[in-house]
Design an enzyme around this catalytic site. Structure first.
Site, short mmCIF file in Angstrom:
data_model
loop_
_atom_site.label_atom_id
_atom_site.label_comp_id
_atom_site.label_asym_id
_atom_site.label_seq_id
_atom_site.Cartn_x
_atom_site.Cartn_y
_atom_site.Cartn_z
CB ILE A 182 5.48 -28.75 32.78
CG1 ILE A 182 6.60 -29.64 33.33
CG2 ILE A 182 4.38 -28.54 33.79
CD1 ILE A 182 7.47 -28.88 34.33
CE LYS A 183 9.00 -32.72 32.91
NZ LYS A 183 9.09 -34.00 33.59
CG ASN A 184 10.77 -29.41 25.70
OD1 ASN A 184 10.85 -29.44 26.93
ND2 ASN A 184 11.53 -28.62 24.97
#
Ligand SMILES: *Cc1c(COP(=O)(O)O)cnc(C)c1O
Length: 383
Positions: A182-184
């Site tokens: 889910i991180k950038n």
């Protein structure tokens, strides 16, 4: 209502990414090797940091940074309770005591004043969290750490692409980034330790791989020479080349990803400004570039006559996924019971823990998706 479920997050993976990982699989060398070395180099260049060490997760990074700094029994570590549980867990597993400080009600980040109020002769480390893609107040926090001569490790899991007063988060000091899906950017699972401290970085490099001494890069073994010996017992937290090749390709697109995130966030803020029950976060003025990792809102539960959990369930019924970042750590079972934590100890953390909700935000989302989310919110609030 939407026909298809909109997840709150989804990684942006291209067919070229998939073939690049396939090429590594076909190459005969799939664990730590040339792609990891290249990913670390590219990461230093992007963030502007002096050194970077690729790891199997940010949680692994927190584990070995506590070990590397010698944090253990008798030590207090200052951290927010409004964070992912891994930081708090690792502090406890190191034998140290997490000292929770309250956050600013509207940025969800620890305030220098509450840190001042929690200092003691046992304070050994401060771990601020850059929240949702905005930056913590590093000038004030660093000056506290410098004054009492303790280190500071930034949880930068949300902050790839975030600029603080014109400089990239991670450029100065010691920080840890995450590449969870889910991180950038993502590497499947993964993390990056960044530091301007050479001794600490050398230590992290050893601890991440069995405690073996660091030798010059060896072409045949793609790493340390087979003669390297154990300098101290270490862990097994290295990143694979399969993950690193994906990280390299994702890093090349992070500015594009974050521009899209920002454009979606602007549309959310515009449309949601008409809905009195929905309270967005505020952006600190020294966040000169926001990475928009999450689009978090707070539900004014009194005005809405609805709990946050019912609000999330209502959105789910309308095919809109949401996330919860985060449930206050100090109110979770283990911490309540083992540390005698109660409601009322951290008012701003608890107020937010009961009301926050992360709306869908990811680079491949469309503006029409944002409109669907806002329409669904209006429906849930009127029903
Ligand atoms: C995701 C996250 C972590 C942990 O990252 P992993 O790579 O999953 O270990 C730590 N802190 C915060 C604030 C996070 O959001």
């Amino acid at each position: 209502m939407r026909a298809e479920f909109l997840p709150f997050s989804r990684p942006s993976i291209t067919e070229e990414d998939i073939s690049a990982v396939g090429d590594v699989l076909r190459s005969g060398w799939i664990t730590t090797g040339p792609n990891v070395a290249e990913f670390e180099r590219a990461f230093c260049e992007y963030v502007g940091c002096k050194r970077a060490v690729a790891l199997s997760s940010a949680t692994a990074g927190m584990h070995i940074v506590l070990k590397g700094l010698g944090v253990g029994p008798g030590d207090d570590v200052i951290t927010p309770s409004m964070t992912w549980v891994s930081t708090i867990n690792l502090i406890v597993l190191a034998g140290a005591t997490p000292v929770f400080v309250d956050i600013d009600k509207d940025t969800l980040m620890i305030s220098p004043d509450s840190v001042e109020g929690s200092l003691s002769p046992r304070t050994r480390l401060i771990v601020p969290v850059h929240f949702a893609g905005a930056a913590a107040d590093m000038v004030s926090l660093r000056s506290i750490a410098d004054r009492i001569e303790i280190p500071l490790v930034e949880d930068a899991a949300h902050a790839l692409g975030t600029h603080y007063s014109g400089a990239h988060v991670g450029k100065e000091g010691t920080s840890i980034f995450s590449f969870h899906p889910i991180k950038n950017i993502t590497t499947g699972e993964g993390g990056m330790f960044c530091s301007d401290n050479d001794d600490l970085t050398d230590h992290i490099n050893r601890l991440k791989f069995h405690g073996l001494g660091v030798d010059a890069y060896d072409r045949q073994t793609h790493g340390r020479s087979p003669q390297a010996e154990v300098l101290e017992p270490g862990y097994k937290y290295n990143m694979t080349d399969m993950a690193a090749v994906l990280g390299l390709r994702q890093l090349a697109r992070v500015d594009e990803f974050n521009r899209k995130r920002a454009a979606l966030a602007i549309r959310y803020r515009e449309l949601l400004s008409e809905i009195d029950e929905i309270l967005p976060l505020s952006v600190p003025p020294d966040t000169t570039r926001h990475a928009w990792h999450l689009f978090i809102v707070r539900l004014d539960t009194d005005r809405a006559g609805l709990s946050r959990d019912d609000f999330m369930a209502g959105l789910k019924q309308r095919n809109i996924g949401t996330g919860l970042h985060f449930r206050a750590g100090h109110l979770q079972k283990y911490y309540r019971e083992s540390m005698d934590m109660r409601r009322g100890m951290l008012p701003n953390t608890e107020w937010n823990s009961d009301r926050i909700c992360s709306l869908p935000l990811f680079p491949d989302m469309t503006f029409e998706d944002v409109d669907d989310v806002v329409d669904a919110i209006k429906e849930v609030l009127t029903n």
